[in-house]
Design an enzyme around this catalytic site. Structure first.
Site, PDB file in Angstrom:
ATOM      1  N   ASP A  96     -39.178 -15.595  -9.280  1.00 19.06           N
ATOM      2  CA  ASP A  96     -40.715 -15.134 -10.221  1.00 19.06           C
ATOM      3  C   ASP A  96     -41.748 -14.765  -9.122  1.00 19.06           C
ATOM      4  O   ASP A  96     -43.320 -15.055  -9.568  1.00 19.06           O
ATOM      5  CB  ASP A  96     -41.463 -16.541 -10.691  1.00 19.06           C
ATOM      6  CG  ASP A  96     -41.430 -17.835  -9.548  1.00 19.06           C
ATOM      7  OD1 ASP A  96     -41.174 -17.720  -8.839  1.00 19.06           O
ATOM      8  OD2 ASP A  96     -41.032 -19.347 -10.513  1.00 19.06           O
ATOM      9  N   GLU A 118     -31.720 -16.517 -11.272  1.00 19.16           N
ATOM     10  CA  GLU A 118     -32.682 -17.458 -11.743  1.00 19.16           C
ATOM     11  C   GLU A 118     -33.417 -17.345 -12.946  1.00 19.16           C
ATOM     12  O   GLU A 118     -35.018 -17.139 -13.068  1.00 19.16           O
ATOM     13  CB  GLU A 118     -33.530 -17.949 -10.540  1.00 19.16           C
ATOM     14  CG  GLU A 118     -34.582 -19.702 -10.237  1.00 19.16           C
ATOM     15  CD  GLU A 118     -35.219 -19.619  -9.119  1.00 19.16           C
ATOM     16  OE1 GLU A 118     -36.384 -19.807  -9.387  1.00 19.16           O
ATOM     17  OE2 GLU A 118     -34.345 -20.305  -8.727  1.00 19.16           O
ATOM     18  N   GLU A 132     -46.802 -17.494 -11.571  1.00 17.49           N
ATOM     19  CA  GLU A 132     -45.247 -17.701 -11.497  1.00 17.49           C
ATOM     20  C   GLU A 132     -44.814 -17.200 -13.024  1.00 17.49           C
ATOM     21  O   GLU A 132     -43.915 -16.683 -13.414  1.00 17.49           O
ATOM     22  CB  GLU A 132     -44.293 -18.551 -10.507  1.00 17.49           C
ATOM     23  CG  GLU A 132     -44.877 -18.179  -9.126  1.00 17.49           C
ATOM     24  CD  GLU A 132     -46.049 -18.753  -8.289  1.00 17.49           C
ATOM     25  OE1 GLU A 132     -47.064 -19.367  -8.843  1.00 17.49           O
ATOM     26  OE2 GLU A 132     -46.336 -18.337  -7.208  1.00 17.49           O
ATOM     27  N   HIS A 205     -48.307 -25.736  -0.687  1.00 18.93           N
ATOM     28  CA  HIS A 205     -48.816 -23.750  -0.889  1.00 18.93           C
ATOM     29  C   HIS A 205     -49.030 -22.996  -2.141  1.00 18.93           C
ATOM     30  O   HIS A 205     -49.862 -22.381  -2.241  1.00 18.93           O
ATOM     31  CB  HIS A 205     -47.328 -23.248  -0.249  1.00 18.93           C
ATOM     32  CG  HIS A 205     -46.423 -22.240  -0.911  1.00 18.93           C
ATOM     33  ND1 HIS A 205     -46.690 -21.801  -2.090  1.00 18.93           N
ATOM     34  CD2 HIS A 205     -45.301 -23.582  -1.104  1.00 18.93           C
ATOM     35  CE1 HIS A 205     -44.935 -21.570  -3.123  1.00 18.93           C
ATOM     36  NE2 HIS A 205     -44.968 -22.540  -2.159  1.00 18.93           N
ATOM     37  N   ARG A 207     -50.809 -21.405  -4.992  1.00 20.58           N
ATOM     38  CA  ARG A 207     -51.746 -20.781  -4.870  1.00 20.58           C
ATOM     39  C   ARG A 207     -52.311 -22.014  -6.276  1.00 20.58           C
ATOM     40  O   ARG A 207     -53.577 -21.632  -6.300  1.00 20.58           O
ATOM     41  CB  ARG A 207     -51.893 -19.762  -6.240  1.00 20.58           C
ATOM     42  CG  ARG A 207     -51.671 -18.378  -5.315  1.00 20.58           C
ATOM     43  CD  ARG A 207     -51.588 -17.051  -5.863  1.00 20.58           C
ATOM     44  NE  ARG A 207     -52.101 -16.171  -5.389  1.00 20.58           N
ATOM     45  CZ  ARG A 207     -51.265 -15.811  -3.957  1.00 20.58           C
ATOM     46  NH1 ARG A 207     -49.991 -15.995  -3.835  1.00 20.58           N
ATOM     47  NH2 ARG A 207     -51.633 -14.701  -3.643  1.00 20.58           N
ATOM     48  N   HIS A 238     -47.343 -23.698   5.584  1.00 20.68           N
ATOM     49  CA  HIS A 238     -47.409 -22.839   4.804  1.00 20.68           C
ATOM     50  C   HIS A 238     -48.067 -21.350   6.237  1.00 20.68           C
ATOM     51  O   HIS A 238     -49.744 -22.360   6.645  1.00 20.68           O
ATOM     52  CB  HIS A 238     -47.519 -22.635   3.777  1.00 20.68           C
ATOM     53  CG  HIS A 238     -47.171 -21.409   3.287  1.00 20.68           C
ATOM     54  ND1 HIS A 238     -47.980 -20.114   3.137  1.00 20.68           N
ATOM     55  CD2 HIS A 238     -46.259 -20.866   2.202  1.00 20.68           C
ATOM     56  CE1 HIS A 238     -47.322 -19.362   2.674  1.00 20.68           C
ATOM     57  NE2 HIS A 238     -46.548 -20.115   2.069  1.00 20.68           N
TER      58      HIS A 238
HETATM   59  C1  UD1 Z   1     -45.715 -16.788  -2.546  1.00 18.21           C
HETATM   60  C2  UD1 Z   1     -45.415 -15.927  -3.594  1.00 18.21           C
HETATM   61  C3  UD1 Z   1     -44.566 -18.147  -4.645  1.00 18.21           C
HETATM   62  C4  UD1 Z   1     -43.914 -18.523  -3.760  1.00 18.21           C
HETATM   63  C5  UD1 Z   1     -44.324 -18.699  -1.969  1.00 18.21           C
HETATM   64  C6  UD1 Z   1     -42.975 -19.055  -1.675  1.00 18.21           C
HETATM   65  C7  UD1 Z   1     -46.241 -15.104  -5.021  1.00 18.21           C
HETATM   66  C8  UD1 Z   1     -48.215 -14.861  -5.900  1.00 18.21           C
HETATM   67  N1  UD1 Z   1     -46.485 -16.027  -5.261  1.00 18.21           N
HETATM   68  O1  UD1 Z   1     -46.947 -17.656  -2.514  1.00 18.21           O
HETATM   69  O2  UD1 Z   1     -44.336 -17.342  -5.494  1.00 18.21           O
HETATM   70  O3  UD1 Z   1     -43.544 -19.951  -3.948  1.00 18.21           O
HETATM   71  O4  UD1 Z   1     -44.733 -17.276  -2.418  1.00 18.21           O
HETATM   72  O5  UD1 Z   1     -43.410 -19.469  -0.488  1.00 18.21           O
HETATM   73  O6  UD1 Z   1     -45.380 -13.965  -5.307  1.00 18.21           O
HETATM   74  N2  UD1 Z   1     -48.393 -15.613   5.843  1.00 18.21           N
HETATM   75  C9  UD1 Z   1     -48.374 -14.905   7.122  1.00 18.21           C
HETATM   76  N3  UD1 Z   1     -46.408 -15.174   6.904  1.00 18.21           N
HETATM   77  C10 UD1 Z   1     -45.503 -15.333   6.328  1.00 18.21           C
HETATM   78  C11 UD1 Z   1     -45.525 -15.769   4.257  1.00 18.21           C
HETATM   79  C12 UD1 Z   1     -47.381 -15.637   4.757  1.00 18.21           C
HETATM   80  O7  UD1 Z   1     -49.124 -15.486   7.433  1.00 18.21           O
HETATM   81  O8  UD1 Z   1     -44.542 -15.088   6.574  1.00 18.21           O
HETATM   82  C13 UD1 Z   1     -49.759 -15.991   4.974  1.00 18.21           C
HETATM   83  C14 UD1 Z   1     -50.081 -14.314   4.750  1.00 18.21           C
HETATM   84  O9  UD1 Z   1     -51.627 -14.686   5.690  1.00 18.21           O
HETATM   85  C15 UD1 Z   1     -50.724 -14.904   3.344  1.00 18.21           C
HETATM   86  C16 UD1 Z   1     -50.675 -16.066   3.061  1.00 18.21           C
HETATM   87  O10 UD1 Z   1     -49.788 -16.513   3.969  1.00 18.21           O
HETATM   88  O11 UD1 Z   1     -51.446 -13.070   2.845  1.00 18.21           O
HETATM   89  C17 UD1 Z   1     -50.274 -15.473   1.602  1.00 18.21           C
HETATM   90  O12 UD1 Z   1     -49.278 -14.938   1.145  1.00 18.21           O
HETATM   91  P1  UD1 Z   1     -48.431 -14.826  -0.674  1.00 18.21           P
HETATM   92  O13 UD1 Z   1     -46.704 -14.105  -0.343  1.00 18.21           O
HETATM   93  O14 UD1 Z   1     -49.534 -14.337  -1.320  1.00 18.21           O
HETATM   94  O15 UD1 Z   1     -48.734 -16.311  -1.475  1.00 18.21           O
HETATM   95  P2  UD1 Z   1     -47.429 -17.639  -1.525  1.00 18.21           P
HETATM   96  O16 UD1 Z   1     -48.675 -18.847  -1.613  1.00 18.21           O
HETATM   97  O17 UD1 Z   1     -46.581 -17.514   0.226  1.00 18.21           O
HETATM   98  N1  UDP Z   2     -38.320 -24.092   3.495  1.00 13.64           N
HETATM   99  C1  UDP Z   2     -38.062 -23.321   4.715  1.00 13.64           C
HETATM  100  N2  UDP Z   2     -38.816 -24.148   6.187  1.00 13.64           N
HETATM  101  C2  UDP Z   2     -39.977 -24.691   5.916  1.00 13.64           C
HETATM  102  C3  UDP Z   2     -40.507 -25.038   4.502  1.00 13.64           C
HETATM  103  C4  UDP Z   2     -38.603 -24.924   3.459  1.00 13.64           C
HETATM  104  O1  UDP Z   2     -36.453 -23.007   5.385  1.00 13.64           O
HETATM  105  O2  UDP Z   2     -40.352 -25.214   6.581  1.00 13.64           O
HETATM  106  C5  UDP Z   2     -37.691 -23.453   2.202  1.00 13.64           C
HETATM  107  C6  UDP Z   2     -37.061 -24.679   1.410  1.00 13.64           C
HETATM  108  O3  UDP Z   2     -35.674 -25.620   1.622  1.00 13.64           O
HETATM  109  C7  UDP Z   2     -36.969 -23.752   0.266  1.00 13.64           C
HETATM  110  C8  UDP Z   2     -37.683 -22.754   0.497  1.00 13.64           C
HETATM  111  O4  UDP Z   2     -38.078 -22.341   1.690  1.00 13.64           O
HETATM  112  O5  UDP Z   2     -35.298 -23.233   0.337  1.00 13.64           O
HETATM  113  C9  UDP Z   2     -39.225 -23.294  -0.399  1.00 13.64           C
HETATM  114  O6  UDP Z   2     -39.675 -22.402  -0.178  1.00 13.64           O
HETATM  115  P1  UDP Z   2     -41.194 -22.291  -0.839  1.00 13.64           P
HETATM  116  O7  UDP Z   2     -41.773 -23.673  -0.645  1.00 13.64           O
HETATM  117  O8  UDP Z   2     -42.294 -21.837   0.198  1.00 13.64           O
HETATM  118  O9  UDP Z   2     -41.522 -21.952  -2.122  1.00 13.64           O
HETATM  119  P2  UDP Z   2     -40.769 -22.391  -3.478  1.00 13.64           P
HETATM  120  O10 UDP Z   2     -39.558 -22.554  -3.409  1.00 13.64           O
HETATM  121  O11 UDP Z   2     -42.064 -22.818  -3.950  1.00 13.64           O
HETATM  122  O12 UDP Z   2     -41.235 -20.527  -4.488  1.00 13.64           O
END
Ligand code: UD1
Ligand code: UDP
Length: 367
Positions: A96, A118, A132, A205, A207, A238
């Site tokens: 999602d 999924e 999502e 994390h 939104r 995160h």
């Molecule tokens: C995204 C997904 C969410 C998922 C989550 C898993 C969307 C809209 N959201 O949300 O569904 O649950 O990933 O974690 O698709 N950032 C870094 N390095 C990284 C990752 C993130 O710096 O490796 C920072 C950046 O500033 C980035 C911000 O995190 O702009 C947000 O990342 P983003 O992918 O937009 O949103 P998530 O909350 O991670």
């Molecule tokens: N996870 C990880 N390292 C961390 C925190 C979570 O590898 O420090 C793993 C966790 O086991 C799961 C996945 O990341 O498999 C969940 O990711 P996240 O919570 O970012 O996204 P969501 O599942 O909510 O989309």
């Protein structure tokens, strides 16, 4: 050989798609092409390293503070070129995220069949989780094959009018991933630090939780740690700067709380296995914890994982400081309630979802 493109971009998608990429590699009739969007950067690379998956393409779309328009447009335009060049026989997306949504649309625009891994999770509330719920409903609309992790997810898809022969109940590939990661021999400095205490493991994390809900969640957790001397909390924060700031503001300066960098999946899964209780707003962790028999307080108002709530391992607590404090308090004081959450059965599969998906695609693409 039929060419199957697997597209993913965030940490959880990678954890759940890498086992499938490795499984498709074993096929005699399918050739995998792995394409990452780079919606995440560091948190994605951690997973690719663990599974030794080297993508053929990386769109590197991530920028700090990216919004949904940034991600959607960059992925849509980037995927257009890659799909044009590779001409895959099928494109697989996961779950999602905006990566999944935009990649599915890009494939649809070139009339390439999409397989949705999924599929069928629903809250029926487009704003929770946001965006999502919109993403996964939209993908369902255009996907040709729906790989549903559970019977409940299949029911949702049938209710939306999908024909039964397009739906495959496979289990969740996240459980497959845990077959690679969880080990009784795991050690980590954080475990030495937490030795002798009851360890709370925290992630957050979403939104829709950014801002005051997240601050309230963290205050509830801090109060609990301060109330119980034998409790320590570990939070791999995160990389979203807004999450980092809230965590620092509410949780720093307490010597029984450790704010650390995101952990690689091996470390995180093994810390889960050794924790007392998990507090999270994550999706994937709600699936993983039941297979480790660990109770989870889900800091969200809705969940698309009702199976875990039904089984008794997950408890939806929302984001209210007092509710989180009281529920944690109960689980730390009432052994009976705690044990009943640990005893639940894992509803998310047997670790063989990738094999089922690989076989279904082999069949579907057979001439
Ligand atoms: C995204 C997904 C969410 C998922 C989550 C898993 C969307 C809209 N959201 O949300 O569904 O649950 O990933 O974690 O698709 N950032 C870094 N390095 C990284 C990752 C993130 O710096 O490796 C920072 C950046 O500033 C980035 C911000 O995190 O702009 C947000 O990342 P983003 O992918 O937009 O949103 P998530 O909350 O991670
Ligand atoms: N996870 C990880 N390292 C961390 C925190 C979570 O590898 O420090 C793993 C966790 O086991 C799961 C996945 O990341 O498999 C969940 O990711 P996240 O919570 O970012 O996204 P969501 O599942 O909510 O989309």
């Amino acid at each position: 050989m039929k060419k199957v493109m697997l597209v993913f971009g965030t940490r959880p998608e990678a954890i759940k798609m890498c086992p499938l990429a490795l499984e498709i590699k074993k096929s005699g009739t399918l050739k995998p092409v792995v394409c990452v969007t780079g919606q995440h950067r560091e948190m994605l690379q951690q997973v690719l390293d663990i599974f030794h998956v080297e993508p053929e393409y990386n769109l590197e779309v991530m920028k700090p503070g990216q919004d949904l328009n940034d991600i959607t447009s960059a992925v849509l335009l980037g995927m257009r070129e890659i799909i044009k060049k590779e001409k895959p026989d099928a494109v697989l997306v996961h779950g999602d995220t905006t990566t999944a949504y935009a990649s599915a649309v890009a494939a649809f625009y070139q009339q390439i069949p999409v397989g949705h891994v999924e599929a069928g999770l629903r809250t029926w509330n487009l704003y929770s989780p946001f965006p999502e719920e919109f993403n996964r409903q939209s993908i369902s609309l255009l996907a040709q094959w729906h790989f549903a992790p559970t019977e409940v997810a299949k029911e949702h898809l049938l209710r939306e009018g999908k024909s039964p022969e397009t739906i495959y109940v496979t289990g969740n590939t996240g459980i497959d991933a845990m077959r690679y990661t969880v080990s009784p021999h795991f050690t980590h400095p954080i475990l030495s630090w937490a030795e002798g205490s009851r360890m709370l493991l925290i992630t957050a994390h979403r939104r829709e939780n950014l801002g005051s809900p997240m601050h309230a969640m963290f205050r509830g957790i801090r109060r609990i740690v301060e109330a119980f001397e034998d409790v320590k909390a570990v939070y791999p924060v995160h990389l979203n700067p807004l999450v980092q700031q809230a965590a620092r503001e509410e949780l720093s300066g307490c010597d029984r709380i450790r704010l650390i960098e995101p952990l690689d999946a091996v470390s995180f899964h093994n810390l889960m296995a050794r924790s007392y209780l998990i507090l999270t707003d994550s999706g994937g962790i709600q699936e993983e914890a039941p297979s480790l028999k660990k109770p989870v307080l889900v800091m969200r108002d809705t969940t698309e994982r009702p199976e875990g709530v039904e089984a008794g391992t997950l408890c939806l607590v929302g984001t209210d400081e007092q509710v989180i404090y009281e529920k944690c308090h109960e689980l730390l004081c009432d052994q009976k309630v705690y044990q009943s959450m640990c005893d639940a059965v894992n509803p998310y599969g047997d670790g063989k979802a990738s094999i089922r998906i690989r076989k279904a695609i082999e069949n579907a693409l057979k001439e």
